[in-house]
Scaffold this motif. Structure first.
Motif, mmCIF file in Angstrom:
data_model
loop_
_atom_site.group_PDB
_atom_site.id
_atom_site.type_symbol
_atom_site.label_atom_id
_atom_site.label_comp_id
_atom_site.label_asym_id
_atom_site.label_seq_id
_atom_site.Cartn_x
_atom_site.Cartn_y
_atom_site.Cartn_z
ATOM 1 N N VAL A 1 -21.007 -54.751 -39.830
ATOM 2 C CA VAL A 1 -21.401 -53.466 -39.173
ATOM 3 C C VAL A 1 -20.730 -52.369 -40.316
ATOM 4 O O VAL A 1 -19.964 -52.244 -41.151
ATOM 5 C CB VAL A 1 -21.251 -53.289 -38.187
ATOM 6 N N ALA A 2 -21.491 -51.792 -41.741
ATOM 7 C CA ALA A 2 -21.291 -50.460 -42.516
ATOM 8 C C ALA A 2 -21.889 -48.763 -42.275
ATOM 9 O O ALA A 2 -22.089 -48.499 -40.920
ATOM 10 C CB ALA A 2 -22.270 -50.885 -43.515
ATOM 11 N N GLY A 3 -21.616 -48.488 -43.348
ATOM 12 C CA GLY A 3 -22.224 -47.045 -43.332
ATOM 13 C C GLY A 3 -21.630 -46.061 -41.548
ATOM 14 O O GLY A 3 -20.247 -46.255 -41.059
ATOM 15 N N ARG A 4 -22.100 -44.756 -41.540
ATOM 16 C CA ARG A 4 -21.931 -44.174 -40.240
ATOM 17 C C ARG A 4 -21.696 -44.997 -39.193
ATOM 18 O O ARG A 4 -20.549 -44.955 -38.604
ATOM 19 C CB ARG A 4 -23.335 -43.351 -39.969
ATOM 20 N N SER A 5 -22.215 -46.583 -38.857
ATOM 21 C CA SER A 5 -21.803 -46.895 -37.332
ATOM 22 C C SER A 5 -20.922 -47.779 -38.224
ATOM 23 O O SER A 5 -20.096 -47.760 -36.988
ATOM 24 C CB SER A 5 -22.800 -48.336 -37.645
ATOM 25 N N ALA A 6 -19.956 -48.054 -39.012
ATOM 26 C CA ALA A 6 -18.902 -48.488 -39.223
ATOM 27 C C ALA A 6 -17.861 -47.834 -39.363
ATOM 28 O O ALA A 6 -17.507 -47.228 -38.636
ATOM 29 C CB ALA A 6 -18.560 -48.985 -40.364
ATOM 30 N N ALA A 7 -18.297 -46.199 -39.744
ATOM 31 C CA ALA A 7 -17.300 -45.526 -39.185
ATOM 32 C C ALA A 7 -17.601 -44.603 -37.650
ATOM 33 O O ALA A 7 -16.285 -44.463 -37.342
ATOM 34 C CB ALA A 7 -17.591 -43.538 -39.916
ATOM 35 N N ALA A 8 -17.805 -44.994 -36.880
ATOM 36 C CA ALA A 8 -18.234 -45.036 -35.689
ATOM 37 C C ALA A 8 -17.510 -45.865 -34.745
ATOM 38 O O ALA A 8 -16.625 -45.698 -34.310
ATOM 39 C CB ALA A 8 -19.467 -45.177 -34.923
ATOM 40 N N VAL A 9 -16.825 -46.890 -35.342
ATOM 41 C CA VAL A 9 -16.044 -48.145 -34.940
ATOM 42 C C VAL A 9 -15.331 -47.805 -35.039
ATOM 43 O O VAL A 9 -14.709 -48.526 -34.579
ATOM 44 C CB VAL A 9 -17.309 -49.286 -35.334
ATOM 45 N N TYR A 10 -14.350 -47.123 -36.181
ATOM 46 C CA TYR A 10 -13.040 -46.485 -36.737
ATOM 47 C C TYR A 10 -12.662 -45.440 -35.408
ATOM 48 O O TYR A 10 -11.713 -45.366 -35.770
ATOM 49 C CB TYR A 10 -13.912 -46.466 -37.754
ATOM 50 N N GLY A 11 -13.751 -44.921 -35.039
ATOM 51 C CA GLY A 11 -13.289 -44.170 -33.511
ATOM 52 C C GLY A 11 -13.610 -42.218 -34.375
ATOM 53 O O GLY A 11 -13.570 -41.662 -33.767
ATOM 54 N N CYS A 12 -14.614 -42.486 -35.381
ATOM 55 C CA CYS A 12 -14.859 -41.371 -35.856
ATOM 56 C C CYS A 12 -16.369 -40.678 -35.225
ATOM 57 O O CYS A 12 -16.507 -41.203 -34.406
ATOM 58 C CB CYS A 12 -15.576 -41.089 -37.585
ATOM 59 N N PRO A 13 -16.525 -39.802 -35.241
ATOM 60 C CA PRO A 13 -17.800 -39.243 -34.410
ATOM 61 C C PRO A 13 -18.861 -40.450 -34.372
ATOM 62 O O PRO A 13 -19.561 -40.179 -35.668
ATOM 63 C CB PRO A 13 -18.383 -37.559 -34.717
ATOM 64 N N ALA A 14 -20.293 -40.526 -33.605
ATOM 65 C CA ALA A 14 -20.732 -41.478 -33.308
ATOM 66 C C ALA A 14 -22.199 -41.167 -33.359
ATOM 67 O O ALA A 14 -22.144 -39.727 -32.866
ATOM 68 C CB ALA A 14 -20.861 -42.601 -32.644
ATOM 69 N N PRO A 15 -23.089 -41.606 -33.756
ATOM 70 C CA PRO A 15 -24.378 -41.013 -33.790
ATOM 71 C C PRO A 15 -25.101 -41.365 -32.717
ATOM 72 O O PRO A 15 -24.148 -41.831 -31.655
ATOM 73 C CB PRO A 15 -25.740 -42.128 -35.208
ATOM 74 N N PRO A 16 -25.899 -40.822 -31.881
ATOM 75 C CA PRO A 16 -26.870 -41.114 -31.134
ATOM 76 C C PRO A 16 -27.195 -42.495 -30.726
ATOM 77 O O PRO A 16 -27.375 -43.054 -31.623
ATOM 78 C CB PRO A 16 -27.936 -40.596 -31.074
ATOM 79 N N ALA A 17 -27.179 -43.082 -29.122
ATOM 80 C CA ALA A 17 -27.038 -44.479 -28.920
ATOM 81 C C ALA A 17 -28.283 -44.903 -29.536
ATOM 82 O O ALA A 17 -28.316 -46.270 -29.630
ATOM 83 C CB ALA A 17 -26.475 -44.735 -27.072
ATOM 84 N N THR A 18 -29.198 -44.299 -30.232
ATOM 85 C CA THR A 18 -30.728 -44.691 -30.186
ATOM 86 C C THR A 18 -31.077 -44.959 -31.933
ATOM 87 O O THR A 18 -31.884 -45.266 -32.362
ATOM 88 C CB THR A 18 -31.782 -44.022 -29.698
ATOM 89 N N GLU A 19 -29.752 -44.106 -32.293
ATOM 90 C CA GLU A 19 -30.171 -44.192 -34.130
ATOM 91 C C GLU A 19 -29.253 -46.028 -34.261
ATOM 92 O O GLU A 19 -28.819 -46.885 -33.757
ATOM 93 C CB GLU A 19 -28.304 -43.277 -34.467
ATOM 94 N N PRO A 20 -30.270 -46.654 -35.341
ATOM 95 C CA PRO A 20 -30.693 -47.715 -35.394
ATOM 96 C C PRO A 20 -28.862 -48.098 -36.220
ATOM 97 O O PRO A 20 -28.054 -47.174 -36.933
ATOM 98 C CB PRO A 20 -31.329 -47.930 -36.697
ATOM 99 N N VAL A 21 -28.579 -49.296 -36.458
ATOM 100 C CA VAL A 21 -27.402 -49.323 -36.989
ATOM 101 C C VAL A 21 -26.972 -50.212 -38.221
ATOM 102 O O VAL A 21 -28.332 -50.690 -38.390
ATOM 103 C CB VAL A 21 -26.658 -50.702 -35.983
ATOM 104 N N ASP A 22 -26.485 -49.239 -38.713
ATOM 105 C CA ASP A 22 -26.803 -49.571 -40.550
ATOM 106 C C ASP A 22 -25.537 -50.759 -40.572
ATOM 107 O O ASP A 22 -24.367 -50.370 -39.657
ATOM 108 C CB ASP A 22 -25.905 -48.949 -41.088
ATOM 109 N N VAL A 23 -26.379 -51.761 -41.367
ATOM 110 C CA VAL A 23 -25.470 -52.887 -41.523
ATOM 111 C C VAL A 23 -26.067 -53.590 -43.210
ATOM 112 O O VAL A 23 -27.168 -53.308 -44.085
ATOM 113 C CB VAL A 23 -26.783 -54.095 -40.721
ATOM 114 N N LEU A 24 -24.771 -54.067 -43.676
ATOM 115 C CA LEU A 24 -24.845 -54.654 -44.936
ATOM 116 C C LEU A 24 -24.408 -55.989 -45.159
ATOM 117 O O LEU A 24 -24.153 -56.470 -44.465
ATOM 118 C CB LEU A 24 -22.795 -54.192 -45.349
ATOM 119 N N VAL A 25 -25.846 -57.020 -46.300
ATOM 120 C CA VAL A 25 -26.137 -58.053 -45.600
ATOM 121 C C VAL A 25 -26.106 -57.826 -47.411
ATOM 122 O O VAL A 25 -26.466 -57.601 -48.156
ATOM 123 C CB VAL A 25 -27.379 -58.213 -45.423
ATOM 124 N N PRO A 26 -24.737 -59.204 -47.648
ATOM 125 C CA PRO A 26 -25.251 -59.394 -49.311
ATOM 126 C C PRO A 26 -26.289 -60.477 -49.938
ATOM 127 O O PRO A 26 -27.004 -60.905 -48.792
ATOM 128 C CB PRO A 26 -24.190 -60.883 -49.419
#
Length: 302
Positions: free
Chosen positions: A72-97
């Protein structure tokens, strides 16, 4: 009377893989279509009584949906860390090799890139990009204003610091994104207390105004008078963001009394709302610039 849907206790309040629940005999395919369960992603379901936030969706993605080498990456990772989260319907950012295989998936925003050792951490069973890598990706994927909004939140929560982020960027000098991270770090400020305050500050600075102080405390003979969102204290000019929390009438009146005291102390306090920021930023910018110029002339004439 309609039959109540099946709600096995093992699944109550949980997010789960539908095929696993079926293979274990907990539910049938028809049961999954009932009002008791809410589909989140393909084959991923949640108890309908569970409040599904963006963080809940991130946890579902990290634990059940993506391959172990992804994160999980980007704004979604920041949300996991406790930062203000995007709306629930916002796609989850994922970093893939780049070598990993994952096709387009509804509800995911997939980014391909190299993942170095130390670029991911485990947060409650969810693999997320490290704070430094999260900030790198944000600077690469978002415009500078929105990147700084999230960096401010990361710095305010002490998840990382300016020197660490600068070192991370300089260690990767020459790679795509390193200058973007340095630029975002130079504009970031841990003192910002809301995303909108960050947006106002960065847009003012990018427009050529001097960088304001965040959360500036005004005192009178060691007695607290006010704390200002943004301030140029040498000129006694301030900017206050009037946000949704002003729906509280008492808080609104307390703030207005506080700011009236500042006006009596020769401060110029300019207010901006979300609507003004969105629809008339140029007009607001002109007002701030005029106030700063007027005060600068006043100081020179003393």
């Amino acid at each position: 009377m309609p039959k109540a849907p099946r709600r096995p206790p093992q699944l109550r309040g949980r997010v789960f893989r539908g095929s696993t629940a079926v293979s274990r005999g907990l539910l049938s395919r028809n049961d999954l279509r009932s009002s008791a369960w809410r589909p989140l992603f393909r084959d991923i379901y949640a108890d309908a009584t569970l409040q599904v936030t963006h963080r809940v969706r991130c946890a579902a993605v990290g634990r059940l949906l993506i391959p172990p080498e992804a994160a999980v990456a980007g704004r979604s990772a920041a949300a996991v860390y406790g930062c203000p989260a995007p709306p629930a319907t916002e796609p989850v950012d994922v970093l893939v090799p780049r070598a990993a295989r994952i096709g387009p998936t509804a509800g995911l925003r997939i980014h391909h890139g190299e993942i170095e050792q130390g670029d991911t951490v485990d947060r409650a069973g969810v693999r997320v990009t490290s704070p430094a890598r999260t900030c790198w990706d944000l600077a690469l994927w978002l415009d500078v204003v929105e990147a700084v909004v999230v960096l401010d939140g990361m710095l305010a929560r002490r998840l990382t610091d300016v020197s660490t982020l600068r070192e991370y960027a300089l260690d990767r000098a020459g790679r795509r994104g390193w200058r973007s991270l340095l630029r975002a770090v130079d504009l970031a400020d841990a003192g910002a207390e809301s995303p909108q305050e960050s947006r106002i500050r960065v847009r003012l600075v990018l427009a050529g105004l001097p960088r304001p102080q965040t959360q500036w405390v005004v005192a009178d003979h060691c007695r607290f008078v006010a704390r200002l969102d943004l301030a140029w204290p040498e000129l006694k000019v301030a900017v206050e963001y009037d946000g949704l929390w002003h729906d509280d009438p008492e808080q609104f009146h307390r703030d207005r009394r506080r700011l009236n005291r500042l006006l009596g102390d020769e401060w110029i306090v300019l207010h901006v709302t979300a609507k003004r920021l969105r629809d008339d930023f140029d007009g607001f910018l002109a007002e701030v610039r005029a106030a700063l110029r007027a005060r600068a002339r006043s100081v020179r004439c003393r």
